[in-house]
Design a protein around this motif. Structure first.
Motif, mmCIF file in Angstrom:
data_model
loop_
_atom_site.group_PDB
_atom_site.id
_atom_site.type_symbol
_atom_site.label_atom_id
_atom_site.label_comp_id
_atom_site.label_asym_id
_atom_site.label_seq_id
_atom_site.Cartn_x
_atom_site.Cartn_y
_atom_site.Cartn_z
ATOM 1 N N ASP A 307 0.830 -1.207 0.000
ATOM 2 C CA ASP A 307 0.000 0.000 0.000
ATOM 3 C C ASP A 307 0.867 1.261 0.000
ATOM 4 N N ASP A 309 3.959 1.546 -1.101
ATOM 5 C CA ASP A 309 4.596 1.677 -2.418
ATOM 6 C C ASP A 309 3.659 2.335 -3.423
ATOM 7 N N GLU A 310 2.397 1.941 -3.377
ATOM 8 C CA GLU A 310 1.440 2.497 -4.331
ATOM 9 C C GLU A 310 1.091 3.938 -3.984
ATOM 10 N N ARG A 311 0.905 4.195 -2.693
ATOM 11 C CA ARG A 311 0.510 5.534 -2.248
ATOM 12 C C ARG A 311 1.634 6.555 -2.413
ATOM 13 N N ASP A 312 2.831 6.190 -2.002
ATOM 14 C CA ASP A 312 3.933 7.157 -1.973
ATOM 15 C C ASP A 312 4.779 7.168 -3.241
ATOM 16 N N HIS A 313 4.786 6.058 -3.968
ATOM 17 C CA HIS A 313 5.677 5.968 -5.123
ATOM 18 C C HIS A 313 4.951 5.625 -6.429
ATOM 19 N N GLY A 314 3.644 5.480 -6.361
ATOM 20 C CA GLY A 314 2.890 5.180 -7.570
ATOM 21 C C GLY A 314 3.178 3.807 -8.142
ATOM 22 N N LEU A 315 3.628 2.900 -7.286
ATOM 23 C CA LEU A 315 3.978 1.550 -7.740
ATOM 24 C C LEU A 315 2.789 0.617 -7.552
ATOM 25 N N GLY A 316 2.079 0.394 -8.624
ATOM 26 C CA GLY A 316 0.909 -0.478 -8.572
ATOM 27 C C GLY A 316 1.250 -1.897 -8.989
#
Length: 343
Positions: A307, A309-316
């Protein structure tokens, strides 16, 4: 163990639970070393408690070699209709929506029965028969790319061990792949779906990549991997499996996927574990992974990392294998060089 000469009649293999008939016992399976079908069956008996622990109650795909280890092979997902009634089965669902009944071994005799049909490698699902949609193992495949070898996989595995401990006190159980790589299995609570477990595997891979950027990659496309260890996160997708502990691998020297203690990972050599040597090792040290079933870790810390990674770095999400239907949130499955060419 060794090659028998001439054609011999069928023999019976006693597993201690029941007796299994083995036809053509003298047929050579590993030509380079002369190991026969009987040698293969006797090997599986010798490591029986270990391979049964790895397969017990798990839907299992059989990798069969009708022409021996040097010949063609195929994966048998649907259990043969003539399978004995003492081998349980479970109906598993593929990503396509189709289903199949796979064998779920509950005794060593099932392994010998599969060996009768030229099975060398067993591919168990990370689920048990009682809950086919929630994995109870997080399986991390450290796959050496061209230009790397086992020593590189070891360095990644040792860092992975520390990483797992930091995120929820997870304990990984290492084993050789039977080739140049390493597998690390983490027993988990069967609370999460295949999609969620895959998401946790991606988070592990990305964190390992951040810590070892020149040595580890999660790049799905081979052209982007370079000389690094690939964390094959898609091995956690539904219907993707990893060779079980104690499975034989179809290479000339008849290697096996060998469970290891962490204190021997660095000094181990994959070529030291094969059909001839593993029975003696097993008799001496037993099943080094016997304690796995006593553990069940939580994935909450790794999913929280995903979560973040996705929230802070845009890594989906990352791409699925090509045979899978398009998944929600998945990026385009276009090879980077091709995508750039089409721009």
């Amino acid at each position: 163990m060794g090659a028998a000469k001439g054609k011999s009649a069928a023999v019976e293999i006693d597993t201690g639970e029941r007796t299994v008939r083995l036809s053509s016992p003298d047929r050579v399976v590993f030509p380079e070393r002369g190991f026969t079908k009987l040698d293969v069956a006797e090997y599986f008996v010798a490591v029986g408690p270990g391979i049964l622990r790895a397969l017990r109650d798990r839907p299992t795909t059989l990798q069969r070699y009708p022409e021996g280890a040097a010949g063609e092979f195929f994966y048998q997902k649907r259990v043969p209709k003539n399978h004995p009634d003492w081998i349980p089965t479970a109906t598993i669902a593929f990503p396509s929506g189709r289903t199949a009944d796979e064998m779920c071994p509950t005794e060593v005799a099932a392994v010998i029965w599969a060996a009768q049909y030229n099975t060398l490698t067993f591919h168990p699902w990370p689920v048990r028969g009682e809950d086919l949609d929630r994995p109870d193992e997080l399986r991390i495949d450290l796959d050496p790319q061209p230009g790397t070898d086992y020593a590189d996989a070891v360095r990644a595995a040792l860092e992975l061990r520390s990483l797992l401990d930091e995120f929820g006190g997870l304990e990984g159980w290492p084993k050789t792949s039977g080739g140049r790589g390493l597998h690390v299995f983490v027993p988990i609570e069967p609370r999460w779906t295949f999609t969620q477990v895959r998401r946790a595997a991606i988070a592990v891979g990305r964190e390992l990549e951040r810590r070892m950027p020149d040595a580890v990659t999660t790049a799905w496309w081979k052209e982007e991997r370079g000389e690094r260890i690939f964390v094959d996160y898609n091995q956690t997708a539904r219907d993707r499996t990893i060779a079980s502990a104690y499975s034989l691998r179809a290479r000339p020297h008849a290697p096996v996927s060998a469970p290891l203690r962490w204190d021997e990972v660095e000094d181990a050599r994959p070529e030291d574990f094969d059909l001839a040597t593993m029975p003696g090792r097993f008799a001496e040290v037993g099943d080094l992974h016997a304690g796995m079933d006593e553990q069940a870790h939580s994935l909450e810390a790794l999913l929280a990392l995903a979560d973040k990674d996705e929230r802070d770095h845009g890594l989906g999400d990352l791409p699925y294998p090509p045979e899978y239907p398009k998944m929600p949130g998945e990026p385009k499955r276009v090879q980077p060089s091709r995508a750039k060419h089409e721009e």
